[in-house]
Design a protein around this motif. Structure first.
Motif, PDB file in Angstrom:
ATOM      1  N   VAL A  75       0.857  -1.189   0.000  1.00  0.00           N
ATOM      2  CA  VAL A  75       0.000   0.000   0.000  1.00  0.00           C
ATOM      3  C   VAL A  75       0.891   1.237   0.000  1.00  0.00           C
ATOM      4  CG1 VAL A  75      -1.686   1.317   1.331  1.00  0.00           C
ATOM      5  CG2 VAL A  75      -1.855  -1.164   1.232  1.00  0.00           C
TER       6      VAL A  75
ATOM      7  N   GLU B 153      -2.447   5.935  -0.898  1.00  0.00           N
ATOM      8  CA  GLU B 153      -3.546   4.988  -0.755  1.00  0.00           C
ATOM      9  C   GLU B 153      -3.927   4.813   0.705  1.00  0.00           C
ATOM     10  OE1 GLU B 153      -2.502   2.210  -4.670  1.00  0.00           O
ATOM     11  OE2 GLU B 153      -1.888   1.603  -2.653  1.00  0.00           O
TER      12      GLU B 153
ATOM     13  N   MET C 138      -7.481   5.856  -7.870  1.00  0.00           N
ATOM     14  CA  MET C 138      -7.164   5.188  -6.621  1.00  0.00           C
ATOM     15  C   MET C 138      -8.308   4.275  -6.191  1.00  0.00           C
ATOM     16  SD  MET C 138      -5.930   6.962  -3.027  1.00  0.00           S
ATOM     17  CE  MET C 138      -4.788   8.018  -3.941  1.00  0.00           C
TER      18      MET C 138
ATOM     19  N   LEU D 148      -8.225   0.139  -5.440  1.00  0.00           N
ATOM     20  CA  LEU D 148      -8.608  -0.441  -4.159  1.00  0.00           C
ATOM     21  C   LEU D 148      -9.855  -1.307  -4.291  1.00  0.00           C
ATOM     22  CD1 LEU D 148      -7.928   2.498  -1.670  1.00  0.00           C
ATOM     23  CD2 LEU D 148      -6.366   0.870  -2.730  1.00  0.00           C
TER      24      LEU D 148
END
Length: 203
Positions: free
Chosen positions: A37, A41, A73, A77
């Motif tokens: 990560v 993020e 982003m 995710l």
């Protein structure tokens, strides 16, 4: 004729912010490396963990990130299974973004890694931690005014909006202080609190 600057190390507020931004990103990226990560993020993980589901527009306005950056982003995710969309009860035209159970696990694991780094950072900052924190929040507020970003969604720090620090008060019956003098007194009080709370002074 070429001008020779008397200051070979250019420094300005924006230059300092640029340096601190990249140093902070480096610190966070290293601490979060085994979670795969990035610092940016993880900021989104933390925002959703602390504030709950939010719309992409809210995220963009709170963080100052461009909508396209937020969208990219969110896509990453979502593919990881860390963010899910849900209906927005206040606006049927938009969707809320929230962490999944796996997203919460990553956010909590990352928080633990950063907590392990914090003592070293606080020791390096020294006895002025509260002053530095409030200073950053004031800078945050100023930048939001300049770029037109929304106000921070979280609570202000003690003393940030002029309230008594830690619920206490110091009697004073002299000539009324100017705003600058009042801020300097508050900073000195924070320094005393940080100094007395440091591990060295608790031994």
């Amino acid at each position: 004729m070429q001008r020779i600057s008397s200051n070979p190390h250019p420094s300005s507020l924006l230059f300092d912010i640029w340096l601190v931004t990249h140093l902070t990103t480096n610190l966070l990226d290293e601490a979060l490396r085994d979670l795969a990560v990035t610092a940016d993020e993880f900021g989104l993980y933390s925002l959703l963990r602390e504030l709950g589901p939010a719309t992409p527009t809210q995220i963009s306005r709170w963080t100052g990130m461009a909508p396209t950056t937020v969208s990219g982003m969110v896509r990453r995710l979502t593919v990881r299974g860390h963010i899910a969309q849900m209906p927005n009860p206040r606006d049927a035209r938009s969707r809320l973004l929230g962490l999944t159970d796996e997203g919460h696990r990553v956010a909590n694991d990352g928080g633990g890694r950063l907590a392990a780094v914090m003592p070293k950072l606080l020791d390096a900052v020294g006895p002025h931690t509260s002053m530095a924190h409030v200073g950053l929040r004031r800078l945050d507020r100023a930048l939001r005014v300049v770029i037109g970003a929304a106000e921070r969604p979280d609570e202000p720090l003690p003393g940030e909006t002029g309230e008594a620090i830690d619920g206490g008060s110091v009697p004073y019956a002299g000539t009324p202080l100017t705003e600058t003098q009042r801020q300097e007194v508050q900073q000195f009080i924070r320094w005393i609190i940080d100094r007395d709370a440091s591990p060295a002074n608790r031994r």
